[in-house]
Design an enzyme around this catalytic site. Structure first.
Site, short mmCIF file in Angstrom:
data_model
loop_
_atom_site.label_atom_id
_atom_site.label_comp_id
_atom_site.label_asym_id
_atom_site.label_seq_id
_atom_site.Cartn_x
_atom_site.Cartn_y
_atom_site.Cartn_z
CE LYS A 15 -3.64 -2.59 2.29
NZ LYS A 15 -4.48 -2.85 3.48
CD GLN A 17 -3.15 -4.53 6.58
OE1 GLN A 17 -3.05 -3.59 5.80
NE2 GLN A 17 -3.78 -5.64 6.23
CG ASP A 75 -9.61 -0.26 4.74
OD1 ASP A 75 -9.29 -0.45 3.55
OD2 ASP A 75 -8.91 -0.62 5.71
C1 BQF Z 1 -1.82 -10.29 -5.74
C2 BQF Z 1 -5.89 -9.25 2.90
C3 BQF Z 1 -6.73 -11.22 4.00
C4 BQF Z 1 -6.67 -10.58 5.24
C5 BQF Z 1 -6.23 -9.27 5.31
C6 BQF Z 1 -1.86 -8.13 -4.51
C7 BQF Z 1 -2.65 -7.99 -2.25
C8 BQF Z 1 -2.85 -9.37 -2.25
C9 BQF Z 1 -2.58 -10.12 -3.38
C10 BQF Z 1 -2.95 -7.17 -1.06
C11 BQF Z 1 -5.44 -8.52 1.72
C12 BQF Z 1 -5.44 -9.17 0.38
C13 BQF Z 1 -4.98 -7.22 1.89
C14 BQF Z 1 -2.08 -9.50 -4.51
C15 BQF Z 1 -4.45 -6.42 0.75
C16 BQF Z 1 -5.23 -8.16 -0.73
O1 BQF Z 1 -0.93 -9.94 -6.53
O2 BQF Z 1 -2.55 -11.26 -5.97
C17 BQF Z 1 -2.15 -7.39 -3.39
O3 BQF Z 1 -2.11 -6.39 -0.67
N1 BQF Z 1 -4.16 -7.25 -0.40
C18 BQF Z 1 -4.99 -6.63 3.19
O4 BQF Z 1 -4.60 -5.49 3.37
O5 BQF Z 1 -5.41 -7.34 4.24
C19 BQF Z 1 -5.84 -8.62 4.15
C20 BQF Z 1 -6.33 -10.58 2.84
#
Ligand code: BQF
Length: 290
Positions: free
Chosen positions: A53, A97, A120
């Site tokens: 991010k 987060q 968010d």
């Molecule tokens: C990709 C998330 C579960 C729990 C908390 C790119 C992300 C993921 C995959 C990413 C996720 C999942 C995020 C890919 C943010 C998605 O290339 O496939 C980016 O950064 N995500 C989060 O902040 O908290 C989570 C999943």
């Protein structure tokens, strides 16, 4: 014919470019969009999401205010930090987060964020506004799925959409957004209590997998030609990888791609769109002040 593989990375780059252009216009008026990113503890997945991010913010010409608290931080400490960021005029968005350590209530923390800074879209006020179809911050992953469908030219009007998973962050909001008049899908929300799951999923022209079970969606659950959107991001231990893990979606990709019309890969599908839609929400939060 196998499915068209939807390139989430390239669509996400296009969206991030849109955010960069809008951020540059704000910069010309003396405003640098700023997102405060709060990470509590050192969960490796959370660290990698926060890093991604912050990288995207920097590339879009926006400020990421990186705030790290130890795992031992108390709920009161986090709530008073959020109170200060709510009052800080130079901060346009606040992102905590998730997940938080078990001794901190995610509900109380999210509710402490000023809804005007809730990029968010998790605050109860944001959720209420979303359900009512009012202007609000739409949660990034559901919004990313909608944008992916639109950019790919997948017809949603009158389509049957089946969503697997009722989480507050993906399944529940997505089911509501897909039913909006401008999207106009007929939505079925499936969950762990659903009977005859395959019978329902086989009717879906659009199938969204957000159940958090690696490979759960098999080829026999797919209507031929359907659009299959995989929201799953499951870390599977894999000693052959430098990181010690690989990412797997909720869809059995190899089998389902032979039957579907479109499919999103993991990684490189919905995940990058989540980050891109966050960039739009941050720039939007800053534009409110213009
Ligand atoms: C990709 C998330 C579960 C729990 C908390 C790119 C992300 C993921 C995959 C990413 C996720 C999942 C995020 C890919 C943010 C998605 O290339 O496939 C980016 O950064 N995500 C989060 O902040 O908290 C989570 C999943």
């Amino acid at each position: 014919m196998p499915a068209i593989i939807i390139d989430g990375r390239s669509i996400a780059l296009k969206v991030r470019e849109e955010a960069r252009v809008r951020a540059a216009a704000l910069r010309g008026r003396g405003i640098i969009p700023c997102l405060a990113v709060i990470l509590v503890g050192e969960d490796p997945a959370s660290i990698s999401y926060v890093t991604g991010k912050e990288k995207a913010l920097a590339e879009a010409g926006m400020e990421g205010r990186d705030i790290r608290l130890p795992e031992s931080a108390g709920e009161g400490e986090l709530l008073s930090l959020i109170g200060k960021l709510n009052e800080d005029k130079s901060v346009h968005g606040i992102l905590v987060q998730l997940p938080l350590p078990p001794h901190i209530s995610e509900d109380r923390v999210i509710t402490a964020i000023d809804p005007a800074k809730d990029v968010d879209g998790f605050h109860p006020v944001s959720v209420g506004n979303m359900v009512l179809g009012r202007r609000c911050f739409i949660p990034c992953t559901p919004n990313g799925v909608l944008r992916l469908l639109r950019e790919t030219g997948i017809n949603t009007q009158g389509s049957r959409a089946v969503v697997l998973g009722r989480s507050a962050i993906v399944g529940k909001p997505l089911s509501i957004l897909l039913a909006r008049r401008e999207v106009n899908a007929t939505v079925t929300l499936c969950h762990t209590g659903t009977k005859n799951l395959g019978e329902i999923t086989r009717q879906a022209e659009i199938l969204i997998a957000a159940c958090g079970k690696p490979g759960m969606v098999s080829a026999d659950m797919i209507k031929p030609g359907a659009a299959v959107i995989d929201v799953g991001v499951n870390r599977i231990s894999d000693p052959s990888k430098k990181s010690g893990f690989r990412l797997a979606g909720d869809v059995d990709f190899r089998a389902v791609r032979e039957k579907a019309g479109w499919i999103t890969p993991v990684p490189g599908g919905v995940g990058p769109m989540t980050i891109a839609m966050l960039m739009l929400n941050v720039v939007e939060a800053a534009e409110v002040w213009v």
